[in-house]
Scaffold this active site. Structure first.
Site, PDB file in Angstrom:
ATOM      1  N   GLY A 115       0.703  -1.119  -0.093  1.00 10.94           N
ATOM      2  CA  GLY A 115      -0.019  -0.095   0.108  1.00 10.94           C
ATOM      3  C   GLY A 115       0.795   1.183  -0.053  1.00 10.94           C
ATOM      4  O   GLY A 115       2.188   1.140   0.373  1.00 10.94           O
ATOM      5  N   CYS A 128       5.329  -6.234   1.770  1.00 12.08           N
ATOM      6  CA  CYS A 128       5.618  -4.691   1.520  1.00 12.08           C
ATOM      7  C   CYS A 128       4.900  -3.842   2.713  1.00 12.08           C
ATOM      8  O   CYS A 128       5.251  -4.137   3.778  1.00 12.08           O
ATOM      9  CB  CYS A 128       5.276  -4.173   0.211  1.00 12.08           C
ATOM     10  SG  CYS A 128       5.913  -2.617  -0.162  1.00 12.08           S
ATOM     11  N   TYR A 129       4.053  -3.200   2.429  1.00  9.70           N
ATOM     12  CA  TYR A 129       3.172  -2.299   3.469  1.00  9.70           C
ATOM     13  C   TYR A 129       2.747  -3.169   4.500  1.00  9.70           C
ATOM     14  O   TYR A 129       2.707  -3.269   5.831  1.00  9.70           O
ATOM     15  CB  TYR A 129       2.086  -1.650   3.030  1.00  9.70           C
ATOM     16  CG  TYR A 129       1.377  -0.764   4.019  1.00  9.70           C
ATOM     17  CD1 TYR A 129       1.955   0.493   4.623  1.00  9.70           C
ATOM     18  CD2 TYR A 129       0.273  -1.278   4.727  1.00  9.70           C
ATOM     19  CE1 TYR A 129       1.400   1.096   5.591  1.00  9.70           C
ATOM     20  CE2 TYR A 129      -0.156  -0.351   5.866  1.00  9.70           C
ATOM     21  CZ  TYR A 129       0.342   0.777   6.075  1.00  9.70           C
ATOM     22  OH  TYR A 129      -0.337   1.342   7.025  1.00  9.70           O
ATOM     23  N   HIS A 167       7.911  -7.461  -3.429  1.00  5.72           N
ATOM     24  CA  HIS A 167       6.711  -7.980  -4.257  1.00  5.72           C
ATOM     25  C   HIS A 167       6.992  -9.376  -4.840  1.00  5.72           C
ATOM     26  O   HIS A 167       7.602  -9.452  -5.983  1.00  5.72           O
ATOM     27  CB  HIS A 167       6.565  -7.047  -5.067  1.00  5.72           C
ATOM     28  CG  HIS A 167       5.705  -5.785  -4.441  1.00  5.72           C
ATOM     29  ND1 HIS A 167       4.378  -5.527  -4.153  1.00  5.72           N
ATOM     30  CD2 HIS A 167       6.232  -4.761  -4.249  1.00  5.72           C
ATOM     31  CE1 HIS A 167       4.344  -4.380  -3.492  1.00  5.72           C
ATOM     32  NE2 HIS A 167       5.389  -3.648  -3.533  1.00  5.72           N
ATOM     33  N   GLU A 192       4.713 -11.025  -5.640  1.00  6.21           N
ATOM     34  CA  GLU A 192       3.634 -11.575  -6.799  1.00  6.21           C
ATOM     35  C   GLU A 192       3.972 -10.919  -8.256  1.00  6.21           C
ATOM     36  O   GLU A 192       3.153 -11.550  -9.197  1.00  6.21           O
ATOM     37  CB  GLU A 192       2.392 -11.081  -6.232  1.00  6.21           C
ATOM     38  CG  GLU A 192       2.278  -9.284  -6.192  1.00  6.21           C
ATOM     39  CD  GLU A 192       3.053  -8.606  -5.222  1.00  6.21           C
ATOM     40  OE1 GLU A 192       2.572  -7.507  -4.937  1.00  6.21           O
ATOM     41  OE2 GLU A 192       3.707  -9.403  -4.420  1.00  6.21           O
ATOM     42  N   ASP A 213     -10.176 -10.276 -24.528  1.00  2.49           N
ATOM     43  CA  ASP A 213     -11.167  -9.948 -23.653  1.00  2.49           C
ATOM     44  C   ASP A 213     -12.710 -10.179 -23.874  1.00  2.49           C
ATOM     45  O   ASP A 213     -13.515 -10.773 -23.002  1.00  2.49           O
ATOM     46  CB  ASP A 213     -10.926  -8.669 -22.846  1.00  2.49           C
ATOM     47  CG  ASP A 213      -9.210  -8.367 -22.963  1.00  2.49           C
ATOM     48  OD1 ASP A 213      -8.853  -9.464 -22.477  1.00  2.49           O
ATOM     49  OD2 ASP A 213      -9.021  -7.250 -22.515  1.00  2.49           O
ATOM     50  N   LYS A 218      -4.862 -10.835 -17.873  1.00  2.00           N
ATOM     51  CA  LYS A 218      -4.862 -11.158 -19.189  1.00  2.00           C
ATOM     52  C   LYS A 218      -4.463 -12.477 -19.481  1.00  2.00           C
ATOM     53  O   LYS A 218      -4.983 -13.410 -20.185  1.00  2.00           O
ATOM     54  CB  LYS A 218      -4.008 -10.369 -20.106  1.00  2.00           C
ATOM     55  CG  LYS A 218      -3.904 -10.612 -21.637  1.00  2.00           C
ATOM     56  CD  LYS A 218      -5.284 -10.017 -22.364  1.00  2.00           C
ATOM     57  CE  LYS A 218      -4.982  -8.777 -22.402  1.00  2.00           C
ATOM     58  NZ  LYS A 218      -6.628  -8.108 -23.314  1.00  2.00           N
TER      59      LYS A 218
END
Length: 516
Positions: A56, A83-84, A170, A172, A228, A371
């Site tokens: 964040g 992280c945060y 991070h 991710e 999409d 995606k």
């Protein structure tokens, strides 16, 4: 139908919160996102298998910064801080967070310090993606510091017996090469969760949700020809069958040959009812003289909806059209300020650009997906490979790849240059190696050139090939020089109005993939 116990991703306003949830699902573990404002009692009422605290933008020691209720750590639920979330976790458990003055952003060397359940079998020195100004300077009592970096004396810690772990970086994002392995170690080895969540579950859940939302009403879908909207339409068609009619709006902002391809190929591939509307004159008139990117996007979003409303009235003889299907993805939502506490980076035409007096209820079955998940979903639904692997193309089309006002002449110039770029990328066999390949016309810029021994004063175009996994972060693609040279030569030879080709070598962040 039942779903397994969720892994809750607590969103502290991070643009990566949904990406964390996606990574968890990629590990075949069911996940849900909840806001940081949700009381701990409500989180625990969901019977979570584990909880992940996201990053964040705040500093944990600033007044009003979101905090972690200490009761969370007394519930016997495994917790992973990122992280945060890592800093908030450290503070809540008695550790120390400080502004050290040593910020770290982007790729950062990490050193593993001793034994680590998260990093067992991984390199002792590796690169991770950092984005922080504050650091944990002292871990909570009983925790083992398992990694450090130049700017973070405590870059990771663990308390395996209690099921707790956290990292400053991070894991991710794709730019932390071993990040997915770390997440899986937390899920499988620390939280003891079985990997049972599959793409089939996602389809089943969405089909049930669509059927419950739509009932017997008629539905229209805005079909662009991109992956999409194609996957969204296929999913809704699986749920409600002939209640769905797809509407393809040719807004005059498509690339060369796309309108014909959609009209010819999509019905053959899916069997879905298709209505084609040529609205190019309407869109170009609305965009005349407009140069501001946000205004372009909002105009296009507004006109799309008005065209859909007109199409719905024509379809209404088959029943009352109440629902509009959109292929909205989560990057669209988060960049339009749709996350908890996230900034509005740019309004996507199908999110921030929608008019307030929208006459449809939206059906957005892909809104929580990225995606690559959508492509996997399309393949599972049986869509043709060429449709599933088509490069992403923005809903506002070439309007946001023209820097300046949009008109037919400028569109023709850009279409010709874009077509050459796509042809040469395909000829070199690089379509799968490049996530997206925008070609941008700097319409309000001219430069002096020399062609045929004479002076020219033409437009530059920008090649923007990027590599990404999820569109949240990206890097410029290192195309072979001979491919770039061939594209440049062909464009300057074949597109009379262009006399200069340049290459964009900016990552995301700080740049976005599209220029507008």
């Amino acid at each position: 139908m039942t779903t397994p116990r969720p892994v809750l991703v607590v969103d502290f306003g991070a643009q990566y919160a949904q990406l964390i949830a996606r990574r968890v699902r990629e590990a075949k573990v069911y996940s849900e996102i909840v806001p940081h404002s949700m009381p701990v009692a409500e989180m625990l009422a969901k019977d979570p298998a584990a909880i992940i605290l996201s990053g964040g933008p705040s500093s944990v020691y600033e007044p009003g910064a979101p905090q972690v209720d200490g009761k969370l750590f007394d519930a016997g639920v495994p917790v992973f801080g990122i992280c945060y979330g890592f800093q908030a976790m450290a503070q809540a458990l008695g550790g120390t967070v400080a502004h050290t003055g040593r910020r770290e952003f982007g790729g950062t060397p990490l050193r593993v310090a001793g034994e680590s359940a998260l990093m067992v079998g991984l390199p002792a020195e590796q690169n991770v993606w950092m984005s922080h100004g504050d650091s944990v300077s002292e871990a909570p009592q009983g925790f083992t510091v398992t990694a450090t970096s130049a700017g973070a004396p405590v870059a990771a810690f663990e308390h395996v017996a209690q099921g707790f772990a956290g990292v400053q970086f991070h894991p991710e994002v794709g730019h932390t090469p071993h990040g997915q392995k770390m997440l899986e170690r937390f899920l499988y080895d620390i939280a003891r969760i079985e990997p049972t969540w599959t793409m089939g579950n996602i389809i089943d859940d969405q089909v049930a949700a669509i059927q419950a939302q739509v009932g017997s009403a008629e539905v229209i879908c805005g079909l662009s020809g991109g992956v999409d909207s194609a996957v969204a339409a296929a999913l809704v068609h699986k749920a409600v069958g002939d209640q769905l009619t797809c509407v393809f709006v040719d807004h005059g902002l498509l690339r060369a040959g796309e309108a014909e391809q959609v009209e010819r190929d999509y019905v053959a591939a899916t069997g879905i009812k298709l209505k084609v509307v040529d609205a190019s004159e309407r869109f170009l008139a609305a965009l005349a003289g407009v140069t501001d990117p946000e205004e372009k996007r909002k105009i296009i979003g507004r006109e799309f909806i008005r065209v859909f409303e007109a199409a719905a009235r024509e379809i209404a003889s088959a029943g009352d059209v109440q629902f509009l299907v959109q292929g909205t993805l989560y990057p669209d939502v988060v960049e339009s300020g749709g996350g908890t506490g996230t900034a509005n980076i740019k309004s996507h035409h199908n999110v921030g650009g929608l008019p307030d007096d929208l006459q449809f209820k939206l059906v957005e079955p892909l809104r929580t997906l990225f995606k690559d998940e959508v492509r996997a979903l399309g393949a599972t639904l049986g869509l043709p490979e060429e449709m599933v692997w088509r490069h992403p193309f923005p809903g506002p089309g070439l309007a946001i790849r023209i820097i300046g006002a949009v008109d037919r002449e400028r569109l023709d110039i850009l279409r010709a240059a874009d077509k050459i770029g796509r042809e040469e990328l395909t000829a070199a066999g690089l379509d799968r190696d490049v996530w997206q390949f925008p070609v941008v016309l700097l319409a309000d810029v001219r430069s002096v050139g020399v062609q045929g021994d004479g002076r020219t004063y033409g437009h530059p175009v920008v090649l923007r090939p990027v590599s990404s996994e999820d569109a949240m972060t990206a890097d410029w693609s290192r195309l072979p020089y001979d491919v770039i040279a061939k594209i440049s030569t062909r464009i300057t030879n074949e597109v009379r109005e262009v006399n200069r080709v340049v290459l964009d070598v900016t990552s995301k962040p700080p740049g976005t993939i599209e220029w507008e």
